[in-house]
Design an enzyme around this catalytic site. Sequence first.
Site, PDB file in Angstrom:
ATOM      1  N   TRP A  51      16.690 -21.004   7.159  1.00  0.00           N
ATOM      2  CA  TRP A  51      15.778 -22.123   7.351  1.00  0.00           C
ATOM      3  C   TRP A  51      15.773 -23.029   6.130  1.00  0.00           C
ATOM      4  O   TRP A  51      15.880 -22.567   4.992  1.00  0.00           O
ATOM      5  CB  TRP A  51      14.350 -21.625   7.549  1.00  0.00           C
ATOM      6  CG  TRP A  51      14.130 -20.821   8.792  1.00  0.00           C
ATOM      7  CD1 TRP A  51      15.004 -20.656   9.834  1.00  0.00           C
ATOM      8  CD2 TRP A  51      12.960 -20.059   9.109  1.00  0.00           C
ATOM      9  NE1 TRP A  51      14.443 -19.853  10.787  1.00  0.00           N
ATOM     10  CE2 TRP A  51      13.190 -19.476  10.378  1.00  0.00           C
ATOM     11  CE3 TRP A  51      11.736 -19.833   8.475  1.00  0.00           C
ATOM     12  CZ2 TRP A  51      12.247 -18.661  10.996  1.00  0.00           C
ATOM     13  CZ3 TRP A  51      10.790 -19.025   9.088  1.00  0.00           C
ATOM     14  CH2 TRP A  51      11.048 -18.448  10.334  1.00  0.00           C
ATOM     15  N   ASP A  75      10.852 -26.090   3.926  1.00  0.00           N
ATOM     16  CA  ASP A  75      11.277 -25.462   2.655  1.00  0.00           C
ATOM     17  C   ASP A  75      10.099 -24.781   1.960  1.00  0.00           C
ATOM     18  O   ASP A  75      10.277 -23.858   1.182  1.00  0.00           O
ATOM     19  CB  ASP A  75      11.818 -26.530   1.691  1.00  0.00           C
ATOM     20  CG  ASP A  75      13.305 -26.786   1.882  1.00  0.00           C
ATOM     21  OD1 ASP A  75      13.987 -25.920   2.493  1.00  0.00           O
ATOM     22  OD2 ASP A  75      13.785 -27.838   1.421  1.00  0.00           O
ATOM     23  N   ARG A  86      13.102 -19.133  -5.648  1.00  0.00           N
ATOM     24  CA  ARG A  86      12.069 -18.095  -5.564  1.00  0.00           C
ATOM     25  C   ARG A  86      12.391 -16.976  -6.565  1.00  0.00           C
ATOM     26  O   ARG A  86      13.551 -16.724  -6.886  1.00  0.00           O
ATOM     27  CB  ARG A  86      12.019 -17.479  -4.162  1.00  0.00           C
ATOM     28  CG  ARG A  86      11.517 -18.412  -3.073  1.00  0.00           C
ATOM     29  CD  ARG A  86      10.035 -18.708  -3.191  1.00  0.00           C
ATOM     30  NE  ARG A  86       9.561 -19.516  -2.065  1.00  0.00           N
ATOM     31  CZ  ARG A  86       9.588 -20.856  -2.044  1.00  0.00           C
ATOM     32  NH1 ARG A  86      10.075 -21.540  -3.060  1.00  0.00           N
ATOM     33  NH2 ARG A  86       9.118 -21.506  -0.982  1.00  0.00           N
ATOM     34  N   GLY A 134       0.818  -1.206   0.000  1.00  0.00           N
ATOM     35  CA  GLY A 134       0.000   0.000   0.000  1.00  0.00           C
ATOM     36  C   GLY A 134       0.854   1.259   0.000  1.00  0.00           C
ATOM     37  O   GLY A 134       0.563   2.213  -0.743  1.00  0.00           O
ATOM     38  N   TYR A 152      -3.974 -19.079   3.374  1.00  0.00           N
ATOM     39  CA  TYR A 152      -3.808 -17.771   2.721  1.00  0.00           C
ATOM     40  C   TYR A 152      -4.165 -17.876   1.241  1.00  0.00           C
ATOM     41  O   TYR A 152      -4.866 -17.022   0.686  1.00  0.00           O
ATOM     42  CB  TYR A 152      -2.354 -17.338   2.907  1.00  0.00           C
ATOM     43  CG  TYR A 152      -1.973 -16.027   2.287  1.00  0.00           C
ATOM     44  CD1 TYR A 152      -2.406 -14.823   2.841  1.00  0.00           C
ATOM     45  CD2 TYR A 152      -1.144 -15.978   1.176  1.00  0.00           C
ATOM     46  CE1 TYR A 152      -2.026 -13.605   2.291  1.00  0.00           C
ATOM     47  CE2 TYR A 152      -0.758 -14.769   0.616  1.00  0.00           C
ATOM     48  CZ  TYR A 152      -1.200 -13.593   1.180  1.00  0.00           C
ATOM     49  OH  TYR A 152      -0.822 -12.381   0.624  1.00  0.00           O
ATOM     50  N   GLY A 209      -3.672 -10.562  -5.460  1.00  0.00           N
ATOM     51  CA  GLY A 209      -3.555 -11.973  -5.118  1.00  0.00           C
ATOM     52  C   GLY A 209      -2.133 -12.280  -4.657  1.00  0.00           C
ATOM     53  O   GLY A 209      -1.448 -11.399  -4.119  1.00  0.00           O
TER      54      GLY A 209
HETATM   55  O1  GFB Z   1       9.729 -15.906   2.294  1.00  0.00           O
HETATM   56  P1  GFB Z   1       9.168 -17.201   2.779  1.00  0.00           P
HETATM   57  O2  GFB Z   1       8.753 -17.249   4.194  1.00  0.00           O
HETATM   58  O3  GFB Z   1       7.962 -17.516   1.851  1.00  0.00           O
HETATM   59  O4  GFB Z   1      10.257 -18.354   2.571  1.00  0.00           O
HETATM   60  P2  GFB Z   1       7.415 -18.658   0.885  1.00  0.00           P
HETATM   61  C1  GFB Z   1      10.892 -18.576   1.356  1.00  0.00           C
HETATM   62  C2  GFB Z   1      11.951 -19.643   1.502  1.00  0.00           C
HETATM   63  O5  GFB Z   1      13.034 -19.130   2.281  1.00  0.00           O
HETATM   64  C3  GFB Z   1      11.493 -20.925   2.203  1.00  0.00           C
HETATM   65  C4  GFB Z   1      13.385 -20.061   3.293  1.00  0.00           C
HETATM   66  O6  GFB Z   1      12.089 -22.048   1.564  1.00  0.00           O
HETATM   67  C5  GFB Z   1      12.060 -20.750   3.619  1.00  0.00           C
HETATM   68  O7  GFB Z   1      12.297 -21.990   4.276  1.00  0.00           O
HETATM   69  N1  GFB Z   1      14.014 -19.351   4.416  1.00  0.00           N
HETATM   70  C6  GFB Z   1      15.309 -19.469   4.791  1.00  0.00           C
HETATM   71  C7  GFB Z   1      13.416 -18.495   5.264  1.00  0.00           C
HETATM   72  N2  GFB Z   1      15.554 -18.749   5.870  1.00  0.00           N
HETATM   73  C8  GFB Z   1      14.406 -18.113   6.196  1.00  0.00           C
HETATM   74  C9  GFB Z   1      14.054 -17.194   7.251  1.00  0.00           C
HETATM   75  O8  GFB Z   1      14.853 -16.841   8.101  1.00  0.00           O
HETATM   76  N3  GFB Z   1      12.775 -16.735   7.235  1.00  0.00           N
HETATM   77  C10 GFB Z   1      11.860 -17.120   6.291  1.00  0.00           C
HETATM   78  N4  GFB Z   1      10.621 -16.599   6.335  1.00  0.00           N
HETATM   79  N5  GFB Z   1      12.163 -18.011   5.305  1.00  0.00           N
HETATM   80  C11 GFB Z   1       5.226 -17.436   1.485  1.00  0.00           C
HETATM   81  C12 GFB Z   1       3.848 -17.838   1.851  1.00  0.00           C
HETATM   82  O9  GFB Z   1       5.863 -18.599   1.176  1.00  0.00           O
HETATM   83  O10 GFB Z   1       5.284 -16.631   0.334  1.00  0.00           O
HETATM   84  C13 GFB Z   1       2.903 -16.742   1.769  1.00  0.00           C
HETATM   85  O11 GFB Z   1       3.879 -18.470   3.100  1.00  0.00           O
HETATM   86  C14 GFB Z   1       3.111 -15.777   0.611  1.00  0.00           C
HETATM   87  O12 GFB Z   1       1.644 -17.312   1.672  1.00  0.00           O
HETATM   88  C15 GFB Z   1       4.556 -15.480   0.339  1.00  0.00           C
HETATM   89  O13 GFB Z   1       2.535 -16.296  -0.540  1.00  0.00           O
HETATM   90  C16 GFB Z   1       4.775 -14.744  -0.959  1.00  0.00           C
HETATM   91  O14 GFB Z   1       7.731 -18.279  -0.517  1.00  0.00           O
HETATM   92  O15 GFB Z   1       7.852 -20.023   1.263  1.00  0.00           O
END
Ligand code: GFB
Length: 323
Positions: free
Chosen positions: A212, A279, A219, A27, A146, A116
Amino acid sequence: MADDKLTSPYGLAGKRIWVAGHSGMVGSATVRRLASENCEILTVPHAKLDLRDQAGVGAWMKHEKPDVVVVAAATVGGIHANSTRPADFIYDNLAIETNIIHAAFQLGVEKLLFMGSACIYPREAEQPMVEEALLTGPLEPTNEWYAIAKIAGIKLCQAYRKQHGSDFISAQPNNLYGPNDNFDLQGGHVIPALMRKAHEAKLSGAPAYELWGSGTPKREFLHVDDLADALIHILKYYSGPVPLNIGTGEEVTIAELARTIADVVGFTGNLKFDTSKPDGSPRKLLDDTRMKKLGWRASISLRDGLAETYRWFLDHESERRGH
Ligand code: GFB
């Protein structure tokens, strides 16, 4: 698709545009980008209006009479927050989008853009993921709550368009980052979390910083200023039922990302993998053919975007610590 590209663009000048969720990352970027469009920007603080309150949303919109609505408000978080707070993620998002979209229809809002997320697609969708992959297979379990809410928002836009001819459109960005992101280690996404961890490891002289999972998931990351620019572009040039993918076309592994972040931050130690953490999706690359056909592509490289985000983080670090 060509039929959905507006040959005479929808003009934003002079319009009253409500950015719902103006203080969040998406936003606030949308408000910054709209500043050059000669429109009137409407916002309302959370303390004054809880977007989950149906009557409140209807009354506020009736009073303010927006011409255009950008639904950037949502309960969001990273993989851990999604896995551990499923009720918040499904309820808050369903309530917010239902209230705003239905009130926009009742009040005859000219154009509405719903946000979305790339996680709407099936976990095993063929890569890069085309818009037609929606609802063709099971979702990634860590964020299905979500994702279901976001799919419902897209379907609401399609339903009001189909039944009432409302010009309600949707778009799903890939993983976002940038100013105003959530740098909380438990609740946030990977970029702000790793940036903060690398920064703290640098300050403490730690030999390694921790990420993690296995580091192998891939990504695609989009800077939020690129997203805001894409949103303004599709408000002007798009009117159709298909929810549009917005990405960069480039992906990295989480381990590569962690190394680039260490470099940007100036941390020279090693990576440590906490494989007890999930993951999530193995890969999430969006096919951006439709956006290219509409004449838009991303312009901020990951490296430049990370450097700028780190500067923002440093500028706001003292503020954050004070809270
Ligand atoms: O960004 P993230 O939480 O979102 O994690 P997602 C992306 C990847 O980074 C995963 C790894 O494989 C995590 O295991 N990772 C490594 C970490 N270290 C870290 C850390 O310290 N913190 C986090 N958060 N991740 C989200 C969705 O999925 O993506 C939501 O849960 C949303 O719904 C968003 O769509 C865009 O890509 O896995």
